[in-house]
Design a protein around this motif. Structure first.
Motif, PDB file in Angstrom:
ATOM      1  N   GLN A  58       0.832  -1.205   0.000  1.00  0.00           N
ATOM      2  CA  GLN A  58       0.000   0.000   0.000  1.00  0.00           C
ATOM      3  C   GLN A  58       0.866   1.255   0.000  1.00  0.00           C
ATOM      4  O   GLN A  58       0.610   2.203  -0.746  1.00  0.00           O
ATOM      5  N   ALA A  59       1.909   1.257   0.821  1.00  0.00           N
ATOM      6  CA  ALA A  59       2.788   2.418   0.872  1.00  0.00           C
ATOM      7  C   ALA A  59       3.527   2.616  -0.441  1.00  0.00           C
ATOM      8  O   ALA A  59       3.686   3.747  -0.915  1.00  0.00           O
ATOM      9  N   THR A  60       3.978   1.530  -1.044  1.00  0.00           N
ATOM     10  CA  THR A  60       4.708   1.630  -2.304  1.00  0.00           C
ATOM     11  C   THR A  60       3.812   2.134  -3.425  1.00  0.00           C
ATOM     12  O   THR A  60       4.228   2.947  -4.263  1.00  0.00           O
ATOM     13  N   ALA A  61       2.576   1.668  -3.463  1.00  0.00           N
ATOM     14  CA  ALA A  61       1.642   2.120  -4.500  1.00  0.00           C
ATOM     15  C   ALA A  61       1.297   3.597  -4.368  1.00  0.00           C
ATOM     16  O   ALA A  61       0.850   4.218  -5.338  1.00  0.00           O
ATOM     17  N   GLN A  62       1.536   4.164  -3.184  1.00  0.00           N
ATOM     18  CA  GLN A  62       1.253   5.581  -2.979  1.00  0.00           C
ATOM     19  C   GLN A  62       2.500   6.452  -3.073  1.00  0.00           C
ATOM     20  O   GLN A  62       2.482   7.598  -2.641  1.00  0.00           O
ATOM     21  N   GLY A  63       3.568   5.876  -3.638  1.00  0.00           N
ATOM     22  CA  GLY A  63       4.725   6.681  -3.960  1.00  0.00           C
ATOM     23  C   GLY A  63       5.851   6.684  -2.960  1.00  0.00           C
ATOM     24  O   GLY A  63       6.802   7.449  -3.113  1.00  0.00           O
ATOM     25  N   LEU A  64       5.800   5.852  -1.934  1.00  0.00           N
ATOM     26  CA  LEU A  64       6.869   5.807  -0.941  1.00  0.00           C
ATOM     27  C   LEU A  64       7.941   4.821  -1.386  1.00  0.00           C
ATOM     28  O   LEU A  64       7.644   3.743  -1.908  1.00  0.00           O
ATOM     29  N   GLU A  65       9.201   5.196  -1.154  1.00  0.00           N
ATOM     30  CA  GLU A  65      10.301   4.311  -1.483  1.00  0.00           C
ATOM     31  C   GLU A  65      10.460   3.247  -0.403  1.00  0.00           C
ATOM     32  O   GLU A  65       9.786   3.267   0.627  1.00  0.00           O
ATOM     33  N   LEU A  66      11.410   2.322  -0.638  1.00  0.00           N
ATOM     34  CA  LEU A  66      11.528   1.149   0.221  1.00  0.00           C
ATOM     35  C   LEU A  66      11.771   1.499   1.692  1.00  0.00           C
ATOM     36  O   LEU A  66      11.086   0.959   2.565  1.00  0.00           O
ATOM     37  N   PRO A  67      12.732   2.386   2.035  1.00  0.00           N
ATOM     38  CA  PRO A  67      12.925   2.699   3.466  1.00  0.00           C
ATOM     39  C   PRO A  67      11.681   3.302   4.106  1.00  0.00           C
ATOM     40  O   PRO A  67      11.341   2.968   5.247  1.00  0.00           O
ATOM     41  N   ALA A  68      11.004   4.186   3.363  1.00  0.00           N
ATOM     42  CA  ALA A  68       9.790   4.794   3.906  1.00  0.00           C
ATOM     43  C   ALA A  68       8.668   3.772   4.032  1.00  0.00           C
ATOM     44  O   ALA A  68       7.899   3.793   4.998  1.00  0.00           O
ATOM     45  N   ALA A  69       8.564   2.865   3.071  1.00  0.00           N
ATOM     46  CA  ALA A  69       7.535   1.825   3.147  1.00  0.00           C
ATOM     47  C   ALA A  69       7.766   0.909   4.337  1.00  0.00           C
ATOM     48  O   ALA A  69       6.816   0.426   4.966  1.00  0.00           O
ATOM     49  N   ALA A  70       9.035   0.662   4.659  1.00  0.00           N
ATOM     50  CA  ALA A  70       9.343  -0.167   5.822  1.00  0.00           C
ATOM     51  C   ALA A  70       8.884   0.511   7.108  1.00  0.00           C
ATOM     52  O   ALA A  70       8.295  -0.132   7.989  1.00  0.00           O
ATOM     53  N   VAL A  71       9.135   1.806   7.223  1.00  0.00           N
ATOM     54  CA  VAL A  71       8.678   2.540   8.410  1.00  0.00           C
ATOM     55  C   VAL A  71       7.159   2.571   8.465  1.00  0.00           C
ATOM     56  O   VAL A  71       6.548   2.427   9.527  1.00  0.00           O
ATOM     57  N   TRP A  72       6.535   2.770   7.307  1.00  0.00           N
ATOM     58  CA  TRP A  72       5.065   2.779   7.232  1.00  0.00           C
ATOM     59  C   TRP A  72       4.487   1.477   7.779  1.00  0.00           C
ATOM     60  O   TRP A  72       3.509   1.481   8.525  1.00  0.00           O
ATOM     61  N   ALA A  73       5.103   0.351   7.403  1.00  0.00           N
ATOM     62  CA  ALA A  73       4.583  -0.959   7.795  1.00  0.00           C
ATOM     63  C   ALA A  73       5.087  -1.416   9.160  1.00  0.00           C
ATOM     64  O   ALA A  73       4.629  -2.441   9.665  1.00  0.00           O
ATOM     65  N   GLY A  74       6.028  -0.683   9.748  1.00  0.00           N
ATOM     66  CA  GLY A  74       6.531  -1.063  11.064  1.00  0.00           C
ATOM     67  C   GLY A  74       7.451  -2.260  11.038  1.00  0.00           C
ATOM     68  O   GLY A  74       7.431  -3.090  11.946  1.00  0.00           O
ATOM     69  N   VAL A  75       8.276  -2.350  10.006  1.00  0.00           N
ATOM     70  CA  VAL A  75       9.209  -3.469   9.880  1.00  0.00           C
ATOM     71  C   VAL A  75      10.568  -2.895   9.496  1.00  0.00           C
ATOM     72  O   VAL A  75      10.662  -1.832   8.874  1.00  0.00           O
ATOM     73  N   SER A  76      11.630  -3.583   9.874  1.00  0.00           N
ATOM     74  CA  SER A  76      12.956  -3.090   9.541  1.00  0.00           C
ATOM     75  C   SER A  76      13.221  -3.279   8.050  1.00  0.00           C
ATOM     76  O   SER A  76      12.665  -4.176   7.401  1.00  0.00           O
TER      77      SER A  76
END
Length: 208
Positions: A58-76
């Motif tokens: 979901q985060a990636t489809a909304q334009g977030l890159e991998l490090p930001a998507a990891a923070v969004w999902a709460g995973v390292s």
């Protein structure tokens, strides 16, 4: 008989206050746990992993890159890269979401600022990150963020609300200072190191 409905019936609720938005962002994990407990079902590790993967997509489809998507999902980020290397289906879905975002112009560093970017920005700020670090995480240039806060007072209010709930650093106990190094009261002299004080000893044997 037909009765006209009230004009306010079914109207959308008004915008939330900045403090309410930040509280919702901070409590979303607790809400998910409450929903799990409502059906008396403890999620398995597989359920947790799949739900986290879905958050990354979901985060990636909304334009977030991998490090930001990891923070969004709460995973390292290291765990996320392990999923990409070990799960071809997830890797394909992730690349498809990234291509979808790019096709619609949702790329970090560009003029577009999506609600997902703002949501992650507020979450990072409320978690203790500085404004510059949070902006760098979501891919919003610092100049653009400053310009947006000047143009949109509502955004400035959200940023202030996020900063107001940041955890405060714990105060450390003051280090012990020997008495010889402590400041003296006016009129008192500091004893010299190694100095002796003369005292008078009383003779224990009484005089005859």
């Amino acid at each position: 008989m037909y009765e006209p409905q009230d004009a306010d019936h079914g109207a959308r609720p008004g915008p939330l206050e900045p403090e309410q938005v930040i509280a919702w962002l901070r409590d979303r994990d607790a809400v998910g746990q409450t929903l799990q407990n409502a059906v008396d079902h403890l999620p398995s590790q597989r359920d947790v992993t799949l739900a986290t993967m879905a958050d990354v997509l979901q985060a990636t489809a909304q334009g977030l890159e991998l490090p930001a998507a990891a923070v969004w999902a709460g995973v390292s980020e290291s765990v996320l890269r392990g999923w990409i290397d070990g799960d071809p289906a997830f890797a394909s879905a992730l690349y498809a979401c990234a291509a979808l975002a790019a096709a619609h112009g949702l790329r970090p560093g560009h003029d577009s600022t999506t609600p997902a970017m703002l949501r992650l920005l507020l979450s990072a700020l409320s978690g203790g990150a500085t404004k510059n670090d949070a902006a760098r995480l979501v891919g919003v240039p610092e100049r653009r963020l400053r310009r947006l806060t000047r143009e949109f007072p509502a955004l400035a209010g959200l940023l202030d609300a996020a900063r107001s709930v940041r955890p405060r650093p714990r105060r450390s106990r003051p280090a012990y200072v020997p008495s010889t190094y402590r400041p003296r009261r006016p009129g008192q002299r500091t004893p010299a190191h190694g100095a002796f004080r003369l005292v008078q000893r009383e003779d224990r044997e009484g005089t005859a």
